[in-house]
Scaffold this active site. Structure first.
Site, short mmCIF file in Angstrom:
data_model
loop_
_atom_site.label_atom_id
_atom_site.label_comp_id
_atom_site.label_asym_id
_atom_site.label_seq_id
_atom_site.Cartn_x
_atom_site.Cartn_y
_atom_site.Cartn_z
N TYR A 5 51.73 43.35 50.71
CA TYR A 5 50.08 43.45 50.18
C TYR A 5 50.09 43.06 48.84
O TYR A 5 49.23 42.53 48.34
CB TYR A 5 49.75 44.71 50.71
CG TYR A 5 48.35 45.11 50.01
CD1 TYR A 5 47.19 44.41 50.39
CD2 TYR A 5 48.46 46.03 49.17
CE1 TYR A 5 45.78 44.48 49.88
CE2 TYR A 5 46.94 46.37 48.68
CZ TYR A 5 46.02 45.57 48.67
OH TYR A 5 44.72 45.93 48.19
N PRO A 58 41.59 45.31 37.95
CA PRO A 58 41.52 45.65 39.23
C PRO A 58 42.32 45.76 40.16
O PRO A 58 42.78 44.64 40.31
CB PRO A 58 39.80 45.41 39.52
CG PRO A 58 39.69 44.18 38.94
CD PRO A 58 40.56 44.24 37.64
N SER A 87 38.94 49.23 40.59
CA SER A 87 38.39 48.42 41.29
C SER A 87 37.42 48.94 42.25
O SER A 87 37.50 49.89 42.82
CB SER A 87 39.77 47.79 42.42
OG SER A 87 39.14 47.09 43.48
N LYS A 234 34.21 37.89 36.45
CA LYS A 234 35.81 37.87 36.67
C LYS A 234 36.08 36.87 38.04
O LYS A 234 35.22 37.02 38.84
CB LYS A 234 36.42 39.22 36.96
CG LYS A 234 38.01 39.03 37.09
CD LYS A 234 38.52 40.49 37.80
CE LYS A 234 40.06 40.42 38.07
NZ LYS A 234 40.23 39.61 39.22
N HIS A 258 42.63 35.15 41.00
CA HIS A 258 42.88 36.43 41.78
C HIS A 258 44.38 36.63 42.04
O HIS A 258 44.78 37.02 43.13
CB HIS A 258 42.01 36.48 43.21
CG HIS A 258 41.26 37.77 43.55
ND1 HIS A 258 40.11 38.10 43.33
CD2 HIS A 258 41.93 38.67 44.18
CE1 HIS A 258 39.95 39.36 43.99
NE2 HIS A 258 41.11 39.75 44.49
N ARG A 292 53.62 38.33 33.21
CA ARG A 292 54.88 39.18 33.57
C ARG A 292 55.50 39.80 32.37
O ARG A 292 56.36 40.60 32.54
CB ARG A 292 55.65 38.54 34.49
CG ARG A 292 55.30 38.11 35.72
CD ARG A 292 55.00 39.18 36.66
NE ARG A 292 54.47 38.95 38.05
CZ ARG A 292 52.97 38.90 38.24
NH1 ARG A 292 52.26 39.17 37.34
NH2 ARG A 292 52.64 38.67 39.43
#
Length: 362
Positions: A5, A58, A87, A234, A258, A292
């Protein structure tokens, strides 16, 4: 299934891979023999000073990935002096989160229904939030086939496969799920509307996504008139959309696809960032998706971003170590940025410019 997920992307994963590839196309052109003993990575944003140029974006469902995940992220951000965005799909109420971090921002997924929008905006204001982030890239959910393959869903369905996965991961089952139920009851989608949303594990309720495909720029105009605090938009990638946001009066935009979780083959934010920055005017331009390492943050700032958000690494840290885990991850990122500044030959982030990078031709 929970890892997938967080880690997964839509369909072929091209957008997710493209985010990393876009950073990889940039290399550094450092300056030598510069006294960098006075390095300072603090930044000013919307009248506030932050200790570092990155924050937490978020992360929906964070409290199902890590125990009280939104609280862990908020507390770590407060401790490290950086912003955290709660979020609209959180499983912890916006009131509880701001009680732990008075400087938290709130992100909303909005339906194209002005009455519902106004009521949620009023709730956010009443809770004491000063920054509202409107996400505009979710008229429908992306085709997240990885969730189908792994068995993950929202609301969660307890199938034999899900039950087996849970039993085989007792640290998560007991440390996150059971602990949440025992201490706080069944988790709900707390912030999708002005009222509490449905429980995550409900077999009869569905997450409230009705009429999100009706959301348009006229709704943002109405929000700008109603909301007196900082307003951010956003999820845009097209420079024309950034200009519309600026004309409506948004204080800033977060250029994002996203994290590759909505539209497959969506353009990487780093690839459109220079065009958006060129026409930003007084508006702040921030970026997420694919960040990252500290070098990624420095590349984005050199291209022209005012700020950077780092998502997946922070929720991994929360899952492993709660608030201390997130603080540790943020310290690693700070150290990488500090080291990178010294090696690039800058004392302040404002000294960064396109002169410090080269973009490799594909």
């Amino acid at each position: 299934m929970v890892f997938q997920y967080v880690a997964g992307a839509v369909e072929t994963g091209a957008a997710l891979r493209g985010n990393r590839a876009a950073f990889d196309r940039y290399t550094f052109l450092p300056r030598m023999m510069v006294d960098t003993s006075r390095r300072d990575m603090s930044v000013s944003l919307f009248g506030r000073s932050y200790a570092a140029p990155f924050g937490v974006p978020p992360i929906g469902g964070a409290a199902f990935v890590a125990y009280r995940g939104d609280i862990a992220l908020a507390e770590a951000a407060k401790a490290m002096g950086v912003p955290m965005i709660l979020s609209g799909s959180a499983l912890i109420s916006l009131e509880d989160v701001i009680a732990r971090n008075r400087d938290a921002w709130f992100q909303a997924y909005l339906a194209g229904d002005q009455v519902r929008i106004d009521r949620l905006v009023d709730r956010v204001e009443a809770a004491g939030y000063g920054t509202l982030v409107v996400t505009i890239d979710t008229p429908v959910l992306g085709n997240r086939e990885h969730n189908t393959r792994s068995g993950f869903s929202m609301p969660m369905r307890i199938t034999p496969r899900v039950a087996l996965q849970s039993a085989l991961h007792p640290r998560w089952l007991l440390g996150t799920v059971a602990r949440t139920f025992l201490r706080h009851g069944a988790p709900h989608f707390e912030n999708t509307e002005a009222e509490r949303g449905p429980p995550m594990l409900s077999q009869s309720s569905v997450r409230n996504r009705a009429a999100r495909d009706r959301l348009s720029w006229r709704h943002l105009q109405a929000i700008r008139k109603r909301w007196k605090g900082v307003l951010l938009v956003k999820g845009l990638q097209a420079p024309a959309d950034a200009e519309l946001a600026r004309e409506i009066g948004a204080d800033g935009v977060i250029v994002s696809n996203h994290g590759g979780r909505q539209l497959d083959y969506a353009t990487a934010p780093m690839d459109v960032l220079p065009q958006i920055v060129a026409n930003k005017g007084a508006m702040k331009v921030m970026v997420d998706s694919g960040v990252r390492r500290g070098t990624d943050v420095l590349k984005a700032l050199a291209v022209g971003a005012d700020f950077v958000f780092v998502g997946r690494p922070m929720i991994y840290a929360a899952a492993i170590g709660g608030t201390p885990g997130v603080v540790h991850a943020m310290r690693i990122l700070r150290e990488e940025i500090d080291r990178g500044m010294a090696l690039l030959g800058v004392n302040r982030l404002s000294e960064l410019s396109p002169d410090f990078i080269l973009r490799q031709q594909v």
